[in-house]
Structures are given as structure tokens and as C-alpha cells.
Design an enzyme around this catalytic site. Structure first.
Site, mmCIF file in Angstrom:
data_model
loop_
_atom_site.group_PDB
_atom_site.id
_atom_site.type_symbol
_atom_site.label_atom_id
_atom_site.label_comp_id
_atom_site.label_asym_id
_atom_site.label_seq_id
_atom_site.Cartn_x
_atom_site.Cartn_y
_atom_site.Cartn_z
ATOM 1 N N HIS A 1 -7.084 35.042 60.388
ATOM 2 C CA HIS A 1 -8.289 33.447 59.614
ATOM 3 C C HIS A 1 -8.305 34.049 58.004
ATOM 4 C CE1 HIS A 1 -8.660 31.545 62.908
ATOM 5 N NE2 HIS A 1 -9.629 32.427 64.259
ATOM 6 N N SER B 1 -14.217 34.499 67.458
ATOM 7 C CA SER B 1 -13.917 35.073 66.428
ATOM 8 C C SER B 1 -14.580 34.337 65.561
ATOM 9 C CB SER B 1 -13.219 33.216 66.865
ATOM 10 O OG SER B 1 -12.289 32.665 65.426
ATOM 11 N N CYS C 1 12.247 39.785 87.044
ATOM 12 C CA CYS C 1 12.441 40.715 86.660
ATOM 13 C C CYS C 1 11.446 41.794 87.020
ATOM 14 C CB CYS C 1 12.449 41.498 85.159
ATOM 15 S SG CYS C 1 10.548 40.561 84.443
#
Lengths: 418, 488, 129
Positions: free
Chosen positions: B52, B346, B449
Site C-alpha cells: 500500500h 493491513s 500434476c
């Protein structure tokens, strides 16, 4: 740099058949490329029978069918590149394509006049069918579980729930049951099973495995390994019916929710894609919108019978050999196939009207006593019963097509009047 | 010289960053302790991966967030280069759709300037379209933050840990701290499921569990509540993508649903924000309603999203919301040697390097001695991505190691050589291989896979194929060999 | 066998049509078969009612081969009820490469009259160390 007349990408049934046919037709320089160490694609892990009833007139297992094809191939001389992965195709011009492939020997740049692309399908994942919840281990696609079991000898789980009642899911239900697992349920969102009735009998009834029609898997519950699956009954619009939610305890969830043609390398080239088949738009040589590139097998259309995949490989090879010997495919008054009524798709989507063509199609929903009409050639075929899981294959002859003056042919499926 | 023993509990982005920074000191014996089977499997594994710009955090309400975000954004530029971590610095746009939103943009601009963010500007419609072709034409204004960027969070954690370990940090995996012993004055040792570790310093970087670890020594009064966010990930060929990170005007609870293209080229939308009960620290379930909410809100930001048929994965991550909302970066009030680095919601990922550099300062302040190493290695080389190099280089790699010629993951073109390298660098599970190589992250989501990777892990780790774990303990890919149930 | 009349409804699995066949049996004898569109269905129904048979398919563990397993099948249909025991028996059979399609790995398994034969060949693994 190696130069070929034809490179077949994908060494499954349709690819091997294409290479064989091309050599039989006299094409000189042919190569077959496959990413695995063995040929056959998924066939070697399909250890049950039901293959080759048409092509070899025998009831063979997947690996036996492969072996017979491979024996036929060994008598002809074409290059086989195993353990070789094609990662890029370049369309240079009408007569030249480049195929880039990687193996432990390095990067190969192969030049070719034509390509038959027969790389098969991939399976839809749990995310693609909109299941929410946690993301623990114990969730496999049906083909993946088959590989773990019948190639590597690993038992994926003990208490199994299977999503999808197509033939692949039904076969795996039986496979798990035979190896001692407890198959608790097969969940099917439609009100009818996806696979053949014979498989319902042999795979579910024989083992007392419950089939839940008109049910959907909503949610996965479990921390490190799946512990439960949340299921509900659905109405005609596939919406969950309130109060019908219940849970099934399991340690394994098998997703058998459909196959998607693997045509990303062709999409990169900008070929026309048919949203109904999710594969290339092709003409009656199975040639894509890029000249000299042909598609066959499950990469073209998801087939129920390997015999049809093989047939498509041969048609594509015929197209490729025509291209090689005549320096291309002649221009024609291409006629578009239009669809009407209970039809999901038909392939090829473009026909010249100047030769025989084999059409492959499916209906949207099961119906009894229907007719398939092609008005422009006044053709009508009756069907006792049509089902989405049973591919319709029909041959149109050059003679019946020669009368067509229009730019399209309309295929129509509707109920027969008694 | 006797070394001071530092234990960093938690090998997420914050713990790993601290480990790297502390590995510079000669007289520290650094232990990085992680309860999971691999590093970075908590908050760090599932987030929006954004670096950010730093205008979101009010310096009055959240001084730590405001301070460390801007610094961290700057520091990541050097760290990503030194450690060869995939990052892109394409900038972000906060879009406004109403007068209310526009007012908020001006608040953000002002706040950003106060926090020291460079290059912020409010822009109008035509400039918005120039910067982002897929931006919704209904957006009236946007806050353009050219310093915002994106990173690969799993690559970041593994790179930091590799670098730390190379510089002498001792990594303990599958090691859970059960108790912290103190002698009345300071911490003395950790009791774990793998034995005891004598310590002088303990750094609590345990993300969602920071309150539980803090409770072991008592005296800390914060709680960490999980706030869940759900995401959609699209196929790499899905169009239209976006070239900038797109935000809506933020709300107090969260920055809102973002539309972005990850550093690996996949369009991603999310997260929503659902507060969960404090005990549900493992609830990363996606929900119909949550995903619906994400889709609706993401659609508002762009001209269009790709078709839902192009979604290859849905997932959820958890943010560790602390009491009070700000990062808790402080030593224990009374117990010497215990430092909390908690509540790194955050902009935790962005702030990590800046927070990491605070720790030596704190240690010095608390009486520690720190002697810099003369030969600390700041660099780490990434695992070469075969799919991204030229054909010439591909040939050279194969000539040197034929395992580069064996494609394991077709969707992402990952070779056996890369899988083996990932195992060499610490992957013990299919997930660990996936996060280090991208094998299994393509449209088939591992169907082709997984079995092959399991066989390679079986060979390299010398365990039976069915014992190979997909993720953590209890996630073995099989229950035994094919015949095991028939023998029962 | 009871003296009662037994009506059995079954779906024929010989071909994709899947006729719904009705079999009426009494005292262990078949009285009538109806609903089949061809003689194969009649044959199938006769057997299925009293002696249902199936082919069995599985893989065996294989040593020294290029693949860890070899695919096998019963050479002809065996009693459906015998199959779980056959599977259990085969779970203890280990074979070694090389093996070719058609090789018999177990003769007359559990006295069923069917052999177990290889359907997918396995080459010997060359050791290059």
C-alpha cells in the site's frame, strides 16, 4: 530443425490413429508428440472394458485398445517423441507451422506443413462447479484418482462421495468399491443420470451405491482432510430447496463434473472457438479456421466412445494428407450448420457439400420419440430415445449434400408426431 | 563470544522479516519457530498481496500503521531486488462514485500527505481512463497513488526465510510453543512440542495467535479477532484484466473489495470483510453470500469482469484484527525479553520490513548488545522459472540438468528441476512445492500434476507416496497403497 | 428355491439401448422373459437372474518395472458374488516385470474357470546408475 508434413500433437487414441492413417495414405514425414512416457493418453489407466467394439470389433480394456493401436503403428515409420511437451505453436503461413517442444534432450523447433491437434481434455475443478467451504486435502478429480490408483498404486481414500454421475464418475465408483472403499453416494444435479444405464447397473446397483438425483454439493467441511460434504436437493432451475440440506461424512470427494477440451495452444493462435463445444470451429476435414491445423478426438469434442475419437483422428489425417498432396484445401461454398430445438452442438460446424461428412452431436435434454431433420436436404432420422450422454453420429453423403443451394444447413430435433 | 538467544515465534511475513534483519548480528543466535509444516501458511498465504502507498491509515488513530506503511513501501523496493521477489509497482486508483466518496478521496489525500506519501493526486475521468482502460466510466474522480505496488506474498516469505537461514538463523518447523518460562524478571525458555529452547529474547509474531502467545506470559490485554476475506482468482487468459490496483472509497472496517492483476498475471477480486468469533482462528471457508458480495462490489469498479466460467479458484484469508486496531509493537510492560509484534492486519505486509528494523532498535533500548556481522549476505537467488526464460536459456538449463526437460505442471509449465529445487529449499508438501514454483496454480488446479509432484516428493523425502502430505499434518494424499483396504 | 413365483425386473447391459426386461421365475426355473428387443437380451436375462456374471478388472503391484502397477482382467466373466474374494486374493499377488498383454498371472482363480491375464504390458526398468 526437423521438417515434417504432419505433426500430431497428443498421442492418445485419436492421435495415434491420425498418425497411422496419414502414413497409410502416403504422407511421408509424420511425427507424433506426447508428453507422457507411454502412448495412449488416458486409455492405459482405463483398465475396464468397453473399448473398441466398433473399431476392432472386440470388447477391450483401455490398455488393450492402446496396445493394438500401437502395434499397428509400429509397422509404419513415423517419428514418436515421448516425454516431449509442446509449449508453443506458431502459424507462419499457409504452408508452414512451427511447433516448439521441450524434452530432456532440449528444445525442439519442428517445422511442419500440417498439424493434427489431439491433446484431449482436462477435468473441471471443484471451484468451477461453485462449491464453497474449506480447501482440505482429499479432493480429487475422477481422472486424477484413477491415475493415483491404476498407474501409481495409491489408494486415495476410504469413505468416498462422488460428484457427477457421468460414465467417468460411475466407473470410479465401481473402482473404489472394488478396492474396498465405502462409496457413500453419487451426487447428480440433473434429474437423470449422466452415464449409460449399463454403467448405473454395473457400477452402482451391483455395489448398492446410492445415487442422489437432483442433488447438488454445496460445501466442503474439514480442516486438513475433508470430513463432510454438505448436499441439498435442487428444483428444476437447479436452485437449492430450503430444508433439504444434509451432510455426508467422508474423507474423499471425487469431482466428475465434466471435461473441457484443452485447446489453449490453439486459442493463443486466435482460431475461432465454438462456445457450444468450447473447442475449435472446424470444417468437414476437421480443419480449424487456421489452414492446415486440424483437431481430433476429445480436444475437438468430448466423446463417449473411443471409437469416435479414433474416427476423428482418421478424418483429420485425411484432411492433412489432402492438404499435403494438393497444396492446401480447395476453396468451397462452405455451408454453416445451424441448430434448432433440442441440440447442444454439432461438429463440424462448416461443410463443403462436396464430400461425405460424419457429423457428431449431442442433445440438451433427454427425450423420447424424436426426429432429427435437415430440411435443406429433406433428411429425417427417427430416434427412439435421445440422451445428452449418448453422442449422435450420422453420415451425410456427398450425393444428398450436392443438392444444397443455401449457405447453411439447419439441424433440428423435435418430437415426432405419431 | 556468548550469543544472546532470540526466538521469533511465527514465520509469517513479519517473523521472517525480523529474522532476516536480526541475522545481521554476529552475537545473536536467532531461532525462527513455526508451528506449521512450512513457513508463511497463516495470514501471509492468503491476502490481497498489495504494497500500500500509505494514505489509508489515520496517524492519530493508528500511528504505527501510518508510520510503518510508508516506510515499508519504500523498503520493499530494495528488499524485492536483493531477494529476487516478484513485485510490480503499477500504482493504485481509489475510485469515487458519489459526492460522499469524493469527500473521502480528499480526506485520503490529506492523510496521505501527512503520512509522507509521495505522488498522490486526485484525477478526473479522462486521466482515469488513460491509466486504467477497464475502469468503470461511472467513476467521477480517483485518488492516484503511483507508489503502490504488488508482491508475491508466498515468494516473499520463502525468500526471507531462505536468506535468514543462509545467514545463520535456525528454523524450527512443526514446532508449537506450549509455554514460556520466566524467572520473575525475564524470559528464560520456551517449551515446545519438540523440546525446550533456552532464550533471552522472545518476539511474538504469531499473527492470528498473538493473543494466545501473549497470554502465556500474561499482562498483555489485547485480543486478536479473525476478520475473513474471500477472493476469486481468474485464469491467466481471462480478459479484461486491469493494469492498476483498483479500490473503492474505503469504509472504517476495510479498504473494500479490490480488483487487481497479481504479479503472476491472474486477475483477482476480493476481499470482503466478515468478523468471526475470536476462537475461529482457522475458519478460512468461502461462502456463497461472501463470494456473491465480492463479485457485486468488484463489478462496480470496472467496465466488466471476465465471465464466471474463467474463475479458476475461490479462497479466503484471515486478517488478525487487534484490539484498538493499530499494530501492537512493544516490549512487555514488566517482563524483560518479551516483545509483541501483533495485530499486523493491513498494511501488515507492506509494513513488515520497516517493523523488522525497529526490533534491533528496541533490543538495544532494552539493554542488548548488537554486533554487526562483517560478511552478512543480503542477497538470495530465486528459483529460475523455466517458463519465463528464452529458448536459448531453456536449452542451457536442460543441458546442465535434464530434469528441466521434464514438465510436471503443464498449465504453468513448471519443470521437475524446479520442483526438486523447491524441495531442496524447504518444501515438504505439495502445497509447499506449489507456493515456491506455481505448480498447481493453473486452470486445472493440480488435477494433472498433483500425482506427479507426490511421486517426486516421495522420492526426494524417501517416504511412501501415500504418505506425502498435501498441506499440513493429516492431509496425506492417500490412505495407503491400493491394496491396503482389502487387507483389513 | 422357494415355490413362489418370482418376478424380476432388470435392465439389460449388453448394448447402449438398455431394454427393461421382465423375468418370471418359479421353482428356480425361468417361465418367461419379456421386454428384450433382441436375443442377446434374453441370454443376458437368463444368466443375470440366477447366475449373474461380470468381468473383473484391477491392477497388481509390479516389481522392477517401468510402472509400479500392471493392469489385469479375468479372462472371462465370473460369478458376480465371487468378485470381492477375487479382489482380496489379488491384493496379495505381486508380479515382476517384464510382462506382456495376455500373460496369465493367476490360473483358474478361486476355481472360477477364469484366468487372470495382463492387459497392460510393463517393461523391465533399466537401472542406469
Amino acid at each position: 530443425m526437423y521438417t515434417y508434413d504432419l505433426i500430431v500433437i497428443g498421442g492418445g487414441a485419436s492421435g495415434i490413429a491420425a498418425a497411422i492413417k496419414a502414413k497409410e495414405l502416403g504422407v511421408k514425414k509424420v511425427a507424433l508428440v506426447d508428453e507422457k512416457s507411454y502412448l495412449g493418453g488416458v486409455l492405459p489407466q482405463c483398465i475396464h472394458s468397453g473399448f473398441g467394439l466398433v473399431y476392432f470389433k472386440e470388447d477391450l480394456t483401455g490398455p488393450e485398445f492402446t496396445e493394438k493401436l500401437v502395434q499397428k503403428a509400429k509397422k509404419l515409420s513415423f517419428d514418436v517423441y515421448s516425454d516431449t511437451f509442446v509449449f508453443k505453436i506458431i502459424y507462419r503461413d499457409y504452408f508452414e507451422k512451427l511447433v516448439y517442444a521441450v524434452s530432456k534432450h532440449g528444445i525442439k523447433k519442428l517445422k511442419t506443413k500440417t498439424i493434427v491437434y489431439s491433446a484431449g481434455c482436462r477435468e473441471r475443478s471443484i471451484y468451477e462447479i461453485g462449491v464453497v467451504g474449506s480447501r482440505p486435502s482429499g479432493i480429487f478429480t475422477a481422472g486424477e484418482a484413477q491415475t493415483l490408483m491404476d498407474i501409481y498404486g495409491i489408494m486415495p481414500g476410504k469413505n468416498i462421495v462422488i460428484v457427477g454421475s457421468g460414465d467417468v464418475g460411475l466407473i470410479m465408483a465401481r473402482r473404489f468399491a472394488l478396492q474396498g472403499a465405502n462409496v457413500k453416494a453419487v451426487i447428480e444435479i440433473m434429474p437423470y443420470p449422466g452415464g449409460l444405464t449399463r454403467n448405473i447397473v454395473q457400477c452402482l446397483n451391483d455395489f448398492n451405491i446410492p445415487l442422489f438425483l437432483s442433488h447438488s454439493v454445496l460445501r466442503v467441511i474439514g480442516k486438513d482432510r475433508i470430513e463432510e460434504v454438505e448436499v441439498c436437493k435442487v428444483d428444476e432451475s437447479k436452485k437449492c430447496i430450503e430444508d433439504s440440506i444434509f451432510r455426508i461424512k467422508c474423507d474423499t470427494l471425487i469431482i466428475s463434473a465434466g471435461l473441457v477440451p484443452r485447446v489453449e495452444l490453439l486459442e493463443d493462435l486466435g482460431i475461432s472457438i465454438d462456445p457450444l463445444t468450447k473447442s475449435a470451429v472446424v470444417n468437414d476435414r476437421l480443419e480449424t479456421s487456421l489452414p492446415g491445423i486440424f483437431v481430433a478426438g476429445n480436444a475437438l469434442v468430448v466423446n463417449d466412445l473411443v471409437d469416435y475419437a479414433v474416427e476423428q483422428g482418421e478424418v483429420a489425417a485425411q484432411g492433412a494428407s489432402e492438404f499435403v498432396f494438393n497444396n492446401g484445401i480447395s476453396a468451397a461454398q462452405w455451408k454453416k450448420i445451424k441448430l434448432n430445438g433440442n441440440i447442444r452442438f454439432f461438429v463440424p460446424q462448416l461443410i463443403s457439400g462436396e464430400r461425405d461428412v460424419i457429423m457428431y452431436g449431442r442433445v440438451i435434454s433427454p427425450e423420447e420419440k424424436v426426429k432429427l431433420e435437415i430440411n435443406e436436404i429433406k433428411k429425417e432420422i427417427s430416434f427412439f430415445r435421445v440422451r445428452p450422454s449418448e453422442m449422435i453420429r450420422l453420415r451425410l453423403n456427398k450425393d444428398e449434400l450436392s443438392s444444397v443451394k443455401t449457405k447453411s444447413l439447419t439441424f433440428s430435433i423435435s418430437k415426432r408426431s405419431e | 563470544m556468548s550469543k544472546a538467544r532470540v526466538a521469533i515465534i511465527g514465520a509469517g511475513i513479519v517473523g521472517a522479516s525480523i529474522a532476516r534483519v536480526l541475522s545481521r548480528y554476529e552475537n545473536l543466535e536467532v531461532h525462527l519457530i513455526e508451528m506449521e509444516v512450512d513457513v508463511g501458511w497463516g495470514v501471509s498465504k492468503a491476502n490481497t498481496a498489495i504494497l500500500h502507498a500509505g494514505y489509508d491509515d489515520d496517524p492519530n488513530l493508528y500511528p504505527n500503521r501510518a508510520k510503518y506503511c510508508v516506510r515499508g513501501n519504500y523498503l520493499w523496493r530494495k528488499w524485492t531486488k536483493q531477494l529476487q521477489i516478484r513485485a510490480s509497482w503499477n500504482g493504485s486508483l481509489v475510485l469515487s462514485f458519489s459526492e460522499e466518496d469524493e469527500e473521502e478521496l480528499y480526506n485520503l489525500l490529506e492523510r496521505g500527505e501527512r503520512n509522507g506519501v509521495k505522488g498522490l493526486r486526485i484525477i478526473e475521468k479522462d486521466e482515469i481512463q488513460k491509466l486504467e482502460k477497464n475502469a468503470s466510466p461511472s467513476a467521477t474522480l480517483a485518488l492516484w497513488a503511483p507508489t503502490a505496488g504488488q508482491i508475491s506474498p508466498f515468494e516473499a516469505v520463502t525468500a526471507l526465510v531462505e536468506n535468514a537461514v543462509e545467514n545463520g538463523v535456525i528454523l524450527h518447523l512443526e514446532t508449537k510453543v506450549l509455554d514460556i518460562v520466566e524467572d520473575g524478571t525475564r524470559v528464560t525458555k520456551l517449551v515446545t512440542n519438540n523440546g525446550e529452547i533456552e532464550v533471552d529474547w522472545v518476539i511474538n509474531a504469531t499473527g492470528l495467535y498473538a493473543d494466545y502467545i501473549a497470554e502465556l506470559v500474561g499482562g498483555s490485554e489485547f485480543k486478536i479477532t479473525p476478520r475473513r476475506g474471500e477472493y476469486f482468482l481468474f485464469d491467466s487468459t481471462a480478459e479484461p484484466k486491469v493494469s492498476r490496483i483498483l479500490f473503492p472509497a474505503p469504509k472504517p472496517k476495510s479498504k473494500g473489495v479490490v480488483v487487481t492483476t497479481t504479479v503472476d498475471g491472474n486477475l483477482m477480486i476480493g476481499p470482503n470483510a466478515t468478523d468471526l468469533p475470536e476462537e475461529e482462528k482457522e475458519n478460512k471457508e468461502t461462502t456463497q453470500e461472501g463470494l456473491e458480495e465480492v463479485w457485486i462490489n468488484a463489478s462496480k469498479l470496472v467496465k466488466s469482469l471476465p465471465s464466471k466460467s474463467k474463475v479458476i479458484k475461490t479462497f479466503a484469508g484471515l486478517r488478525p484484527e487487534p484490539t484498538g486496531g493499530d499494530f501492537i509493537i512493544k516490549p512487555h510492560d514488566s517482563l524483560l525479553g518479551f516483545i509483541n509484534v501483533a495485530g499486523m492486519r493491513s498494511p501488515g505486509l507492506t509494513s513488515a520490513p520497516a517493523v523488522a528494523y525497529e526490533i534491533p532498535k528496541m533490543l538495544l533500548h532494552l539493554g542488548a548488545r548488537l554486533v554487526l556481522k562483517k560478511n552478512w549476505n543480503p542477497t538470495r537467488k530465486r528459483i529460475i522459472r523455466f517458463s519465463e526464460v528464452s529458448n536459448r536459456r531453456k536449452n542451457k538449463l536442460i543441458a546442465m540438468n535434464p530434469l528441466y526437460g521434464n514438465i510436471v505442471c503443464q498449465c504453468e509449465m513448471v519443470t521437475e528441476a524446479e520442483v526438486v529445487e523447491a524441495i531442496r529449499r524447504g518444501a515438504r508438501t505439495i502445497e509447499g512445492v506449489k507456493l515456491r514454483t506455481r505448480a498447481g496454480m493453473g486452470r486445472c488446479q493440480g488435477a494433472f500434476c498433483r500425482a506427479k509432484i507426490a511421486m517426486i516428493l516421495s522420492r526426494e523425502l524417501k517416504i511412501k507416496p501415500w504418505q506425502v502430505r498435501v498441506k499440513g499434518a493429516g492431509s496425506e494424499i492417500g490412505v495407503g497403497d491400493l491394496f491396503s483396504l482389502l487387507h483389513e | 428355491m422357494s415355490n413362489k413365483r418370482k418376478v424380476v425386473k432388470l435392465t439389460c447391459i449388453v448394448c447402449p439401448i438398455g431394454c427393461e426386461i421382465e423375468v418370471i421365475a418359479e421353482n428356480g426355473n425361468i417361465i418367461s422373459i419379456s421386454g428384450n428387443k433382441c436375443p442377446n437380451g434374453e441370454k443376458y436375462a437368463k444368466e443375470e437372474v440366477f447366475h449373474p456374471k461380470r468381468l473383473a478388472f484391477t491392477v497388481l503391484r509390479c516389481k522392477n518395472g517401468t510402472m509400479p502397477t500392471v493392469a489385469v482382467k479375468t479372462s472371462k466373466p465370473v460369478s458376480k458374488f465371487l468378485i470381492p474374494s477375487i479382489m482380496k486374493y489379488l491384493s496379495n499377488v505381486e508380479v515382476s516385470a517384464p510382462l506382456n498383454v495376455g500373460d496369465v498371472v493367476v490360473q483358474n482363480i478361486l476355481d472360477s474357470g477364469a484366468d487372470v491375464v495382463v492387459t497392460r504390458s510393463v517393461d523391465l526398468l533399466e537401472c542406469n546408475s
